[in-house]
Each structure stands twice: as structure tokens, then as C-alpha cells.
Write an enzyme that holds these catalytic residues in place. Structure first.
Site, PDB file in Angstrom:
ATOM      1  N   ASN A 193       1.271 -69.812 -29.895  1.00  0.00           N
ATOM      2  CA  ASN A 193       0.143 -70.174 -28.933  1.00  0.00           C
ATOM      3  C   ASN A 193      -0.177 -71.455 -28.602  1.00  0.00           C
ATOM      4  O   ASN A 193      -0.603 -71.602 -27.561  1.00  0.00           O
ATOM      5  CB  ASN A 193      -0.805 -69.148 -29.310  1.00  0.00           C
ATOM      6  CG  ASN A 193      -1.647 -69.318 -30.219  1.00  0.00           C
ATOM      7  OD1 ASN A 193      -0.997 -69.929 -31.353  1.00  0.00           O
ATOM      8  ND2 ASN A 193      -2.800 -68.789 -30.553  1.00  0.00           N
ATOM      9  N   GLU A 214      -4.207 -71.142 -42.002  1.00  0.00           N
ATOM     10  CA  GLU A 214      -4.800 -70.803 -40.840  1.00  0.00           C
ATOM     11  C   GLU A 214      -4.184 -69.476 -40.146  1.00  0.00           C
ATOM     12  O   GLU A 214      -3.602 -69.501 -39.337  1.00  0.00           O
ATOM     13  CB  GLU A 214      -5.321 -71.954 -39.845  1.00  0.00           C
ATOM     14  CG  GLU A 214      -5.907 -73.261 -40.472  1.00  0.00           C
ATOM     15  CD  GLU A 214      -7.377 -72.921 -40.672  1.00  0.00           C
ATOM     16  OE1 GLU A 214      -7.993 -71.968 -40.334  1.00  0.00           O
ATOM     17  OE2 GLU A 214      -7.771 -73.797 -41.502  1.00  0.00           O
ATOM     18  N   CYS A 216      -6.325 -67.442 -31.690  1.00  0.00           N
ATOM     19  CA  CYS A 216      -6.827 -66.985 -32.757  1.00  0.00           C
ATOM     20  C   CYS A 216      -8.429 -66.788 -32.782  1.00  0.00           C
ATOM     21  O   CYS A 216      -9.038 -65.884 -33.421  1.00  0.00           O
ATOM     22  CB  CYS A 216      -6.637 -67.917 -33.832  1.00  0.00           C
ATOM     23  SG  CYS A 216      -7.155 -69.657 -33.545  1.00  0.00           S
TER      24      CYS A 216
HETATM   25  P1  NAP Z   1       3.695 -65.622 -36.660  1.00  0.00           P
HETATM   26  O1  NAP Z   1       4.496 -64.368 -36.283  1.00  0.00           O
HETATM   27  O2  NAP Z   1       2.838 -65.483 -38.236  1.00  0.00           O
HETATM   28  O3  NAP Z   1       4.312 -66.956 -36.811  1.00  0.00           O
HETATM   29  C1  NAP Z   1       3.968 -68.428 -37.019  1.00  0.00           C
HETATM   30  C2  NAP Z   1       5.008 -69.251 -37.560  1.00  0.00           C
HETATM   31  O4  NAP Z   1       5.671 -68.680 -38.635  1.00  0.00           O
HETATM   32  C3  NAP Z   1       5.985 -69.209 -36.483  1.00  0.00           C
HETATM   33  O5  NAP Z   1       6.576 -70.887 -36.337  1.00  0.00           O
HETATM   34  C4  NAP Z   1       7.274 -68.525 -37.160  1.00  0.00           C
HETATM   35  O6  NAP Z   1       8.612 -68.980 -36.564  1.00  0.00           O
HETATM   36  C5  NAP Z   1       7.159 -68.608 -38.461  1.00  0.00           C
HETATM   37  N1  NAP Z   1       7.801 -67.838 -39.400  1.00  0.00           N
HETATM   38  C6  NAP Z   1       8.072 -66.552 -39.427  1.00  0.00           C
HETATM   39  N2  NAP Z   1       8.586 -65.951 -40.279  1.00  0.00           N
HETATM   40  C7  NAP Z   1       8.430 -66.985 -41.220  1.00  0.00           C
HETATM   41  C8  NAP Z   1       8.778 -66.875 -42.709  1.00  0.00           C
HETATM   42  N3  NAP Z   1       9.372 -65.941 -43.533  1.00  0.00           N
HETATM   43  N4  NAP Z   1       8.525 -68.235 -43.371  1.00  0.00           N
HETATM   44  C9  NAP Z   1       8.256 -69.142 -42.932  1.00  0.00           C
HETATM   45  N5  NAP Z   1       7.711 -68.988 -41.341  1.00  0.00           N
HETATM   46  C10 NAP Z   1       7.781 -68.116 -40.699  1.00  0.00           C
HETATM   47  O7  NAP Z   1       2.443 -65.921 -35.694  1.00  0.00           O
HETATM   48  P2  NAP Z   1       2.709 -66.164 -34.284  1.00  0.00           P
HETATM   49  O8  NAP Z   1       2.819 -64.741 -33.525  1.00  0.00           O
HETATM   50  O9  NAP Z   1       3.353 -67.339 -33.822  1.00  0.00           O
HETATM   51  O10 NAP Z   1       1.008 -66.439 -33.797  1.00  0.00           O
HETATM   52  C11 NAP Z   1       0.105 -65.459 -33.530  1.00  0.00           C
HETATM   53  C12 NAP Z   1      -0.956 -65.669 -34.848  1.00  0.00           C
HETATM   54  O11 NAP Z   1      -1.333 -66.773 -35.103  1.00  0.00           O
HETATM   55  C13 NAP Z   1      -2.260 -64.735 -34.716  1.00  0.00           C
HETATM   56  O12 NAP Z   1      -2.278 -63.673 -35.594  1.00  0.00           O
HETATM   57  C14 NAP Z   1      -3.085 -65.610 -34.432  1.00  0.00           C
HETATM   58  O13 NAP Z   1      -4.599 -65.174 -34.669  1.00  0.00           O
HETATM   59  C15 NAP Z   1      -2.712 -66.706 -35.396  1.00  0.00           C
HETATM   60  N6  NAP Z   1      -3.382 -68.015 -35.144  1.00  0.00           N
HETATM   61  C16 NAP Z   1      -4.282 -68.714 -35.910  1.00  0.00           C
HETATM   62  C17 NAP Z   1      -4.884 -69.913 -35.798  1.00  0.00           C
HETATM   63  C18 NAP Z   1      -5.787 -70.331 -36.708  1.00  0.00           C
HETATM   64  O14 NAP Z   1      -6.036 -71.779 -36.646  1.00  0.00           O
HETATM   65  N7  NAP Z   1      -6.455 -69.444 -37.526  1.00  0.00           N
HETATM   66  C19 NAP Z   1      -4.518 -70.518 -34.550  1.00  0.00           C
HETATM   67  C20 NAP Z   1      -3.407 -70.060 -33.694  1.00  0.00           C
HETATM   68  C21 NAP Z   1      -3.126 -68.772 -33.899  1.00  0.00           C
HETATM   69  P3  NAP Z   1       9.443 -68.078 -35.713  1.00  0.00           P
HETATM   70  O15 NAP Z   1       8.772 -68.105 -34.240  1.00  0.00           O
HETATM   71  O16 NAP Z   1      10.779 -68.600 -35.432  1.00  0.00           O
HETATM   72  O17 NAP Z   1       9.348 -66.597 -35.950  1.00  0.00           O
END
Ligand code: NAP
Length: 496
Positions: free
Chosen positions: A169, A264, A298
Site C-alpha cells: 500500500n 509493523e 493500516c
Molecule cells: P503482506 O501480504 O503481509 O505482504 C507484505 C510483504 O511481505 C510483501 O512485500 C510480500 O511480498 C512479503 N511477503 C509475503 N510472503 C512473505 C514471506 N513468506 N516472507 C517474507 N516476506 C513475504 O501484506 P500486504 O497485503 O502487502 O499489506 C497489507 C497489510 O499490511 C495490512 O494488514 C496492513 O494493515 C498492513 N500494513 C501495516 C502497516 C503498519 O505500519 N502497521 C502499514 C501498512 C500496511 P509479495 O508482495 O511478493 O507477496
């Protein structure tokens, strides 16, 4: 256009290259990963599917590049970061275009993300020069039983190789929020960008390349997280993981070795509304907080907990504002744009259907075309509905009517998440008491939750993460304390 002009070097045919040893490379895998445009649902870009051998090489060069970078004067590190920030801002238009095509970010927000990232890099350089230039001096005789015979000097030293994994995002902003503190503190950095957002991230990394950082200090390996993620996060060459994303982070923290983790993760930010709140202010914040970037933030408002006595009025005001939201493609800078993927849209739809079956009140008709979901307010949501607890990451917002403040606080604290929350009231004493009672990393009083300004501390409790972000905290997380103790032969100098 992406991969053209000054960025031409990063494109090979129709596949974007990865970055290692200061060079733009094709993966030996011969494979690529498609990036699907959320609006057209067609392949927009392709990136290299990097191999484990390529990751090993990147880790080796990151390790050796870090050794000399740590010895580079702090002011020089800051100078290079300022340069990268300026280059990034200069090229905001093509990078913003990638954000529009890869993650359907509304056009204006896409530009804002790049500019904010440049500002973050510069602020980090300045803050780093200040806080890393200082240490502590302690003397031994303040601890019982000790003479004044030991002087302790402490300073902050880098951890080594930082692995940065941001989510889709904010693929630029949440990458630089890791890159800049890592580099100013004397670390090297390996970036694994999210697949959706990888091309924007590669363009951003190219700006660091143009700034002239030493070879191997920054690398960017692309590929699906599900394929190379474990290899990266469990790699023995990694000295710290800075991750932002969903539950993936919980799995990573269980697999990682004994290294600092900055996690995070997700949120279910509650908005508690008391009877005396300014309901126009609340409605404006709920709509902005809940529906900006289609709820894919988030810190989006993810559940409204409103006192029953003012609920009808508030819901009416929110609905009036929801009716004015524009829905359509990100190129037109619409308020509501398609969510990132079909699977994400299906997940959101599942939550909506569960609420429908359990008889929530639909304030608007549920409407979806492809990945585009129209904004939807669900009133009279009850705790037995999934939407009361789960993070939709889409433009669907539940309203739970409460009969006491305690009920609202209880719902907030019963969540697995504890990222942020907010409370609306004109009574500052009540607001402070509620803030103390809400078990979240941050509580906003009379405003929607938000990450930023970027130098504010930012952290989640429970499943929302470990460690703390925000520029100063991130620099702190990516360093450790080193002490040197001077032992004197005699506790004091006796004047003759
Ligand atoms: P995600 O599915 O957890 O993916 C995050 C990152 O992890 C991506 O770069 C993804 O790569 C990678 N990834 C996937 N599988 C992995 C593995 N086994 N090992 C290491 N890395 C791996 O999250 P998202 O859908 O991108 O983002 C949405 C989530 O992020 C929501 O839950 C949101 O609340 C949270 N978020 C939190 C914050 C905060 O600061 N607290 C800020 C923004 C978003 P790929 O894309 O290649 O799968």
C-alpha cells in the site's frame, strides 16, 4: 512512462531488472513475475524472479559494503541521502505513475507518497547527524560500592545488514522509512519490495543509485514473497528485519533467528464517539479515515463505536459524505479506486456477505465491478459478525452502537490488533482517561488515526507488531549501544 528516460537502464525488454552490486541485472532464473494492474486486471509490468544464489551474492556484497560504509563520516552519509531525496522528488511523476498502475493509488496521493518519501529521507539524514553524533559518559561511583575509577563511553553502532520488506500500500514510502534510517546509521540494506509496487520501488532505488551510494550497499531483489521470502528472512547474513505488512509478519517473527525485528503489522483501528463530540468533525474524519485509498491503510478507521444516543445523527452525516465520494479509476484521481487484487476483493466480499447474512443494516447497496468496490457503511454491526473484528482492507466500514464508554473500550481491547485508535469528545479529561484505557500503540484525540508526521513514534501492540517506527525510533532500532570503559589505576588524583 515507467522504465524510460533516465530510468531506461532498469528495463530489459518487458521485464524490470533487479539491483545488486551497484548494477541492474537480469536474473539467471530466466523467470519473471507479472504485476497485475488492479484496474484493468491485465499484466502491467514484469519483474525478475531472483534465485537463492542471487540472494546469497547480494548478502555477501551487502556485508562487505557495510564495513566501509560504517567508517564513512556521518556528514557524508547524510549528504548522499539528501542527494537521493532531491533526485527522488525530481522524478516524482514517473514513480507516481507506477503507483497508479501497480496499486491503483489515486493520482494525487501517488505524487504525495513520493514527495513525502523525499522529505522523510532528508529529515532522517538531519536527525541521524544529530542523534548519532552524540553518546553518553558515565562514571562508576554512582553505583553503590564503586569508587570513581571507571569511565564508560557509549555510542551507537550499526547492526550490519538490514532486510527491508514493505507492503503493497505504500511501496515507496514504507521502503524509504526503512532504507534511510538504516543507511544513516551505517548499515547496508537489502530491499524485497512487495510484488504489487515492485516497479515503483525499483524506480525509487534507481534514485539512490543515481545519488552515488557505494556499490552493494543497497540492493533490491524481486520475486514473490511466497517463493523467496523465507530464504531471505532466515538468511544467516541478515542482522535485522524491518517488515511492514499483514499476518505474514507474525510467521516471520517465529522463523527468524535471534536478531532485532521491527514488525509493523495490521490494525483494526477503533473510533470511539461520545455524546458530546462534534459530529460534523467526526463524520469528516470517519469518511477520510475510513475510505481514503479505498480503506487500504493500516491506520484506516476500521470500526466505529458510537454512543447509541448520537448514532442516528452520525450515521446520517457519514452517509451524506459517502454519497459524495467519487468511484472509478486512479488515473481520474477518484476517491475510491479498485482494491489491489481480485483475491482481496473476494475477501472483502466475504466479510460483507457474512454481515448481510447476520442482518447488519446496509446504508448503501453493495456494489462491485471487478476489483472496484463501492464505499459501504454497515450499521448495527454486532460482535458476532466477522467485520466487527477482521481487517477488510477495503472501502467497507462497520458501525457498532454502544451504550457506554466501557463497552467501546472493551471492544477495542478485545481485538487481536492494537495499532491505533481514536476518540471524539469535547471533554479533554474524558479523552485522556479513554486514551489511557485503550490498549493501542497510539490514540488520536479528535482526529482519525494516522501514521505520521513521519518523525512521530509509530508502533502497534499485540498482533499489530513489535518495535517502534518513526524516524528517531527507527534509527534507534537499527543500531546498538557500544560501550568503552576506561579503567583508572587509582580512584582519584592526590594533589601533593
Ligand atoms: P503482506 O501480504 O503481509 O505482504 C507484505 C510483504 O511481505 C510483501 O512485500 C510480500 O511480498 C512479503 N511477503 C509475503 N510472503 C512473505 C514471506 N513468506 N516472507 C517474507 N516476506 C513475504 O501484506 P500486504 O497485503 O502487502 O499489506 C497489507 C497489510 O499490511 C495490512 O494488514 C496492513 O494493515 C498492513 N500494513 C501495516 C502497516 C503498519 O505500519 N502497521 C502499514 C501498512 C500496511 P509479495 O508482495 O511478493 O507477496
Amino acid at each position: 512512462m515507467a522504465g524510460t528516460g533516465v530510468f531506461a537502464e532498469i528495463l530489459d525488454g518487458d521485464v524490470f531488472k533487479y539491483y545488486a552490486e551497484g548494477e541492474w541485472k537480469k536474473s539467471s532464473s530466466g523467470k519473471s513475475v507479472p504485476i497485475i494492474n488492479p484496474t484493468s486486471r491485465k499484466t502491467q509490468y514484469k519483474v525478475q524472479a531472483c534465485t537463492q544464489e542471487e540472494v546469497n551474492k547480494v548478502m555477501d556484497t551487502a556485508k562487505s559494503a557495510q564495513k566501509s560504509w560504517a567508517k564513512t563520516p556521518l556528514w557524508k552519509r547524510a549528504e548522499l541521502l539528501h542527494k537521493a531525496a532531491a533526485i527522488l522528488k525530481e522524478h516524482k511523476a514517473p514513480i507516481a505513475e507506477c503507483l497508479i498502475k501497480e496499486i491503483a493509488k489515486p493520482a494525487k496521493d501517488a505524487v504525495t507518497e513520493v514527495v513525502r518519501s523525499g522529505d522523510l529521507i532528508s529529515y532522517c539524514a538531519e536527525e541521524g547527524v544529530r542523534i548519532l553524533g552524540e553518546g553518553k559518559f558515565l562514571v562508576s561511583d554512582s553505583f553503590p560500592g564503586n569508587e570513581r575509577s571507571k569511565y564508560c563511553l557509549t555510542s551507537k553502532i550499526p547492526l550490519g545488514v538490514i532486510l527491508a520488506i514493505p507492503p503493497f500500500n505504500y511501496p515507496v514510502n514504507l521502503a524509504v522509512s526503512k532504507i534511510a534510517p538504516a543507511l544513516i546509521a551505517g548499515n547496508s540494506l537489502v530491499l524485497k519490495p512487495p510484488t504489487q509496487g515492485a516497479v515503483a520501488a525499483l524506480h525509487m532505488v534507481y534514485c539512490f543509485h543515481l545519488a552515488g551510494f557505494p556499490k552493494g550497499l543497497i540492493s533490491c531483489v524481486t520475486g514473490k514473497g511466497s517463493e523467496i521470502g523465507d530464504f531471505l528472512t532466515m538468511h544467516p547474513g541478515v542482522n535485522c528485519i524491518s517488515f511492514t505488512g499483514g499476518d505474514t509478519g507474525i510467521a516471520i517473527s517465529k522463523k527468524a533467528s535471534m536478531i532485532p525485528l521491527q514488525m509493523e503489522l495490521g490494525g483494526k483501528d477503533a473510533c470511539i464517539v461520545l455524546e458530546d463530540a462534534d459530529l460534523d468533525l467526526v463524520a469528516a474524519n470517519i469518511v477520510k479515515g475510513g475510505f481514503s485509498y479505498s480503506g487500504q491503510r493500516c491506520t484506516a478507521v476500521k470500526v466505529v463505536l458510537v454512543m447509541e444516543s448520537v448514532a442516528d445523527t452520525l450515521v446520517g452525516k457519514v452517509n451524506a459524505k459517502v454519497a459524495k465520494l467519487t468511484v472509478g479509476p486512479p488515473e481520474d484521481d477518484c476517491d475510491i479506486t479498485p482494491v489491489v487484487s481480485e483475491s482481496s476483493a473476494n475477501f472483502i466480499e466475504g466479510l460483507v456477505m457474512d454481515a448481510k447474512q447476520k442482518e447488519a443494516t446496509f446504508c448503501q447497496e453493495y456494489r462491485r465491478e471487478g476489483n472496484l468496490i463501492w464505499p459501504l457503511l454497515l450499521d448495527n454491526v454486532r460482535p458476532d459478525m466477522r467485520i466487527a473484528w477482521e481487517e477488510p482492507f477495503g472501502p467497507v466500514l462497520p458501525v457498532i452502537r454502544i451504550n457506554s464508554v466501557e463497552e467501546g473500550i472493551h471492544h477495542c481491547n478485545a481485538s487481536n490488533f492494537g495499532l491505533q485508535g481514536c476518540v471524539f469528545t469535547r471533554d479533554i479529561n474524558k479523552a485522556m482517561l479513554i486514551s489511557d484505557a485503550m490498549e493501542t500503540g497510539t490514540v488520536q484525540i479528535n482526529s482519525a488515526p494516522a501514521r505520521g508526521p513521519d518523525h512521530f513514534p509509530f508502533q502497534g501492540l499485540r498482533d499489530s507488531g513489535i518495535g517502534s517506527q518513526g524516524i528517531t525510533n527507527s534509527i534507534g532500532m537499527m543500531t546498538k549501544i557500544k560501550s568503552t570503559v576506561i579503567n583508572l589505576p587509582t580512584p582519584s588524583y592526590t594533589m601533593g
